[in-house]
Scaffold this active site. Sequence first.
Site, PDB file in Angstrom:
ATOM      1  N   ARG A 137       0.817  -1.238   0.000  1.00  0.00           N
ATOM      2  CA  ARG A 137       0.000   0.000   0.000  1.00  0.00           C
ATOM      3  C   ARG A 137       0.838   1.271   0.000  1.00  0.00           C
ATOM      4  NH1 ARG A 137      -2.817  -2.945   3.956  1.00  0.00           N
ATOM      5  NH2 ARG A 137      -4.550  -4.104   3.046  1.00  0.00           N
ATOM      6  N   LYS A 159       2.168  11.583 -11.051  1.00  0.00           N
ATOM      7  CA  LYS A 159       1.409  10.698 -11.939  1.00  0.00           C
ATOM      8  C   LYS A 159       2.233   9.453 -12.201  1.00  0.00           C
ATOM      9  CE  LYS A 159      -1.559  13.891 -14.468  1.00  0.00           C
ATOM     10  NZ  LYS A 159      -1.907  14.438 -15.792  1.00  0.00           N
ATOM     11  N   GLU A 201       8.559  20.054 -24.184  1.00  0.00           N
ATOM     12  CA  GLU A 201       7.822  20.239 -22.916  1.00  0.00           C
ATOM     13  C   GLU A 201       8.287  21.516 -22.205  1.00  0.00           C
ATOM     14  OE1 GLU A 201       5.270  18.498 -22.138  1.00  0.00           O
ATOM     15  OE2 GLU A 201       5.496  16.532 -23.074  1.00  0.00           O
ATOM     16  N   LYS A 243       6.099  23.657 -12.955  1.00  0.00           N
ATOM     17  CA  LYS A 243       5.297  22.440 -12.725  1.00  0.00           C
ATOM     18  C   LYS A 243       4.929  22.319 -11.244  1.00  0.00           C
ATOM     19  CE  LYS A 243       4.089  17.885 -13.694  1.00  0.00           C
ATOM     20  NZ  LYS A 243       4.195  16.709 -14.502  1.00  0.00           N
ATOM     21  N   GLU A 253      -5.588  17.274 -10.969  1.00  0.00           N
ATOM     22  CA  GLU A 253      -6.051  17.736 -12.287  1.00  0.00           C
ATOM     23  C   GLU A 253      -7.560  17.978 -12.346  1.00  0.00           C
ATOM     24  OE1 GLU A 253      -3.827  16.087 -15.573  1.00  0.00           O
ATOM     25  OE2 GLU A 253      -5.484  16.504 -16.925  1.00  0.00           O
ATOM     26  N   ARG A 257      -4.155  22.108 -13.669  1.00  0.00           N
ATOM     27  CA  ARG A 257      -3.166  21.128 -14.147  1.00  0.00           C
ATOM     28  C   ARG A 257      -3.426  20.703 -15.596  1.00  0.00           C
ATOM     29  NH1 ARG A 257      -0.294  16.234 -10.698  1.00  0.00           N
ATOM     30  NH2 ARG A 257       1.015  15.533 -12.413  1.00  0.00           N
ATOM     31  N   ASN A 261      -1.422  20.104 -20.600  1.00  0.00           N
ATOM     32  CA  ASN A 261      -1.686  19.278 -21.776  1.00  0.00           C
ATOM     33  C   ASN A 261      -1.724  20.084 -23.072  1.00  0.00           C
ATOM     34  OD1 ASN A 261      -1.939  16.764 -20.417  1.00  0.00           O
ATOM     35  ND2 ASN A 261      -3.877  17.507 -19.583  1.00  0.00           N
ATOM     36  N   HIS A 264      -1.198  18.344 -26.357  1.00  0.00           N
ATOM     37  CA  HIS A 264      -1.194  16.893 -26.133  1.00  0.00           C
ATOM     38  C   HIS A 264      -2.392  16.182 -26.769  1.00  0.00           C
ATOM     39  CE1 HIS A 264       2.059  17.913 -23.492  1.00  0.00           C
ATOM     40  NE2 HIS A 264       2.210  16.674 -23.071  1.00  0.00           N
ATOM     41  N   HIS A 268      -1.175  13.253 -28.898  1.00  0.00           N
ATOM     42  CA  HIS A 268      -1.490  11.839 -28.652  1.00  0.00           C
ATOM     43  C   HIS A 268      -2.099  11.210 -29.891  1.00  0.00           C
ATOM     44  CE1 HIS A 268      -1.600  12.501 -24.024  1.00  0.00           C
ATOM     45  NE2 HIS A 268      -0.414  12.122 -24.432  1.00  0.00           N
ATOM     46  N   HIS A 281       7.397  11.508 -28.093  1.00  0.00           N
ATOM     47  CA  HIS A 281       6.310  12.267 -27.478  1.00  0.00           C
ATOM     48  C   HIS A 281       6.474  13.786 -27.707  1.00  0.00           C
ATOM     49  CE1 HIS A 281       3.237  13.203 -24.550  1.00  0.00           C
ATOM     50  NE2 HIS A 281       4.089  13.940 -23.877  1.00  0.00           N
TER      51      HIS A 281
HETATM   52  P1  NAD Z   1      12.079   6.845 -21.941  1.00  0.00           P
HETATM   53  O1  NAD Z   1      11.945   6.661 -20.502  1.00  0.00           O
HETATM   54  O2  NAD Z   1      11.695   5.707 -22.828  1.00  0.00           O
HETATM   55  O3  NAD Z   1      13.578   7.280 -22.270  1.00  0.00           O
HETATM   56  C1  NAD Z   1      13.932   7.519 -23.630  1.00  0.00           C
HETATM   57  C2  NAD Z   1      15.165   6.701 -24.025  1.00  0.00           C
HETATM   58  O4  NAD Z   1      16.316   7.309 -23.447  1.00  0.00           O
HETATM   59  C3  NAD Z   1      15.155   5.263 -23.519  1.00  0.00           C
HETATM   60  O5  NAD Z   1      15.739   4.445 -24.488  1.00  0.00           O
HETATM   61  C4  NAD Z   1      16.034   5.340 -22.274  1.00  0.00           C
HETATM   62  O6  NAD Z   1      16.620   4.095 -21.947  1.00  0.00           O
HETATM   63  C5  NAD Z   1      17.064   6.339 -22.708  1.00  0.00           C
HETATM   64  N1  NAD Z   1      17.728   7.080 -21.646  1.00  0.00           N
HETATM   65  C6  NAD Z   1      17.183   7.582 -20.527  1.00  0.00           C
HETATM   66  N2  NAD Z   1      18.073   8.335 -19.872  1.00  0.00           N
HETATM   67  C7  NAD Z   1      19.226   8.282 -20.578  1.00  0.00           C
HETATM   68  C8  NAD Z   1      20.499   8.866 -20.425  1.00  0.00           C
HETATM   69  N3  NAD Z   1      20.764   9.718 -19.436  1.00  0.00           N
HETATM   70  N4  NAD Z   1      21.445   8.567 -21.341  1.00  0.00           N
HETATM   71  C9  NAD Z   1      21.174   7.749 -22.385  1.00  0.00           C
HETATM   72  N5  NAD Z   1      19.981   7.204 -22.618  1.00  0.00           N
HETATM   73  C10 NAD Z   1      19.017   7.465 -21.713  1.00  0.00           C
HETATM   74  O7  NAD Z   1      11.247   8.127 -22.448  1.00  0.00           O
HETATM   75  P2  NAD Z   1      10.926   9.544 -21.789  1.00  0.00           P
HETATM   76  O8  NAD Z   1      10.741  10.449 -22.929  1.00  0.00           O
HETATM   77  O9  NAD Z   1      11.858   9.897 -20.712  1.00  0.00           O
HETATM   78  O10 NAD Z   1       9.509   9.284 -21.085  1.00  0.00           O
HETATM   79  C11 NAD Z   1       8.380   8.941 -21.832  1.00  0.00           C
HETATM   80  C12 NAD Z   1       7.362   8.340 -20.893  1.00  0.00           C
HETATM   81  O11 NAD Z   1       7.038   9.289 -19.891  1.00  0.00           O
HETATM   82  C13 NAD Z   1       6.067   7.938 -21.556  1.00  0.00           C
HETATM   83  O12 NAD Z   1       5.702   6.654 -21.136  1.00  0.00           O
HETATM   84  C14 NAD Z   1       5.079   8.964 -21.042  1.00  0.00           C
HETATM   85  O13 NAD Z   1       3.760   8.437 -20.944  1.00  0.00           O
HETATM   86  C15 NAD Z   1       5.638   9.282 -19.694  1.00  0.00           C
HETATM   87  N6  NAD Z   1       5.266  10.602 -19.169  1.00  0.00           N
HETATM   88  C16 NAD Z   1       4.798  10.652 -17.909  1.00  0.00           C
HETATM   89  C17 NAD Z   1       4.466  11.871 -17.357  1.00  0.00           C
HETATM   90  C18 NAD Z   1       4.001  11.945 -15.936  1.00  0.00           C
HETATM   91  O14 NAD Z   1       3.587  13.017 -15.497  1.00  0.00           O
HETATM   92  N7  NAD Z   1       4.081  10.882 -15.177  1.00  0.00           N
HETATM   93  C19 NAD Z   1       4.622  13.051 -18.088  1.00  0.00           C
HETATM   94  C20 NAD Z   1       5.110  12.965 -19.391  1.00  0.00           C
HETATM   95  C21 NAD Z   1       5.443  11.728 -19.911  1.00  0.00           C
HETATM   96  N1  GLY Z   2       2.534  15.733 -17.639  1.00  0.00           N
HETATM   97  C1  GLY Z   2       1.235  16.162 -17.286  1.00  0.00           C
HETATM   98  C2  GLY Z   2       0.994  16.234 -15.813  1.00  0.00           C
HETATM   99  O1  GLY Z   2       1.857  15.945 -15.026  1.00  0.00           O
HETATM  100  O2  GLY Z   2      -0.056  16.589 -15.415  1.00  0.00           O
END
Ligand code: NAD
Ligand code: GLY
Length: 375
Positions: A137, A159, A201, A243, A253, A257, A261, A264, A268, A281
């Site tokens: 939990r 999130k 972003e 943020k 949200e 918040r 988007n 987005h 998306h 993305h």
């Molecule tokens: P990712 O985590 O897939 O990383 C992108 C690539 O870079 C991967 O191949 C990873 O292994 C590599 N990588 C990471 N750090 C590195 C480094 N320092 N050096 C070399 N390679 C490195 O992609 P991302 O763009 O970081 O994240 C995308 C994800 O985030 C999606 O799933 C999206 O839905 C999510 N997201 C979440 C939120 C949230 O608020 N929680 C917000 C935006 C996006």
């Molecule tokens: N990336 C969108 C949020 O955190 O709300």
Amino acid sequence: MQITDNSTQTRRDEMSPNVLQVDLGTRSYPIHIGADIFAEAGRLLRAVYSGRRAFVVSNPTVASHHLAALRQGLAAEGVAIEVWQTPDGECAKNWEELYKILGWLLESRAERQTPLIALGGGVVGDLAGLAAALYQRGMPLIQVPTTLLAQVDSSVGGKTAVNHPLGKNMIGAFYQPQQVWIDTKTLSTLPSREYLSGLAEVVKYGAIRDRAFFAWLEENTEALLAREPQALNHVIYESCRNKAMIVAADEREMGERALLNLGHTFGHAIETALGYGQWLHGEAVAVGMVLAGRLSMKVCGFEKNEQQRLERLLAAFGLPLTCPALSLETWTTLMARDKKVANGKMRFVLLERLGQAVVRQDIEKEMLAQVLTQK
Ligand code: NAD
Ligand code: GLY
């Protein structure tokens, strides 16, 4: 490079580590930003944990570059880590990988107060974050983002999610970390395309709520493209500051918040239509912001010269402004699946001016069609 600091809530020094606070009452937490944060990891952890054991979720790519430094920083305070590596990529953000992590924690006899450290990009952060929320939990979560996107966005705000075959991020929870450690040196190994995608972003924060930051980005594109340490420190700090303020005002949200988007809903749809992994993305969000800007010109009085500034900045960061043609039917079908659809109505984040955004639900189909089919 010019630094404009309009922060009111925190200590701010370009060269040394900086600390921001996400203000959520008893669930408030610090974001530590600096060029050698990993060396400080053990000391930082001591603020929330006195034990000698911690769990780390990462992936082989990130671990090969950055795990050793993190391990060393924690060992300096006598904390030993046990590590789980997920496969690299969005494909790891699923129920099966989540279940494997939970099984590993159980087999390792992780205790409820032992921290789980998410070392990686948004994929690792979202997956490990949800595991931390679910294990007994809730166990303490430390977000250690290593992509620009994760450093300026996904590691802050709580999130967490995995994907379902029927939709991205559809299974998740709001679960705030106890700390966020942003070591800007990790960006030195990030591939260029991933880095530029993160800049989309960053532009978003300027566009939705921080006009001065937008102007700063315009003046510092070269320093950012060169990943100059001071510019990185500033851009991450200002993005996280924006943020943090939004999250503090609207954690779940219910209102403000949603402004995060911008671009987005269109983005998306692009990612889904072209297949995840084809477009990153941030690339899809960049085109989405261009389309949101065009729609804003029609319905919100967003001025043409402001739209030109937005497009110029995205282009300067090597981001796309147009996407391959999609039929109007494809656009509308995919956009209707967006999580922001409420009572069957699509909601759009639009710009009144750079630095000022609104959510609108009253967009006529014809107006949208004009923007989507505009050459
Ligand atoms: P990712 O985590 O897939 O990383 C992108 C690539 O870079 C991967 O191949 C990873 O292994 C590599 N990588 C990471 N750090 C590195 C480094 N320092 N050096 C070399 N390679 C490195 O992609 P991302 O763009 O970081 O994240 C995308 C994800 O985030 C999606 O799933 C999206 O839905 C999510 N997201 C979440 C939120 C949230 O608020 N929680 C917000 C935006 C996006
Ligand atoms: N990336 C969108 C949020 O955190 O709300």
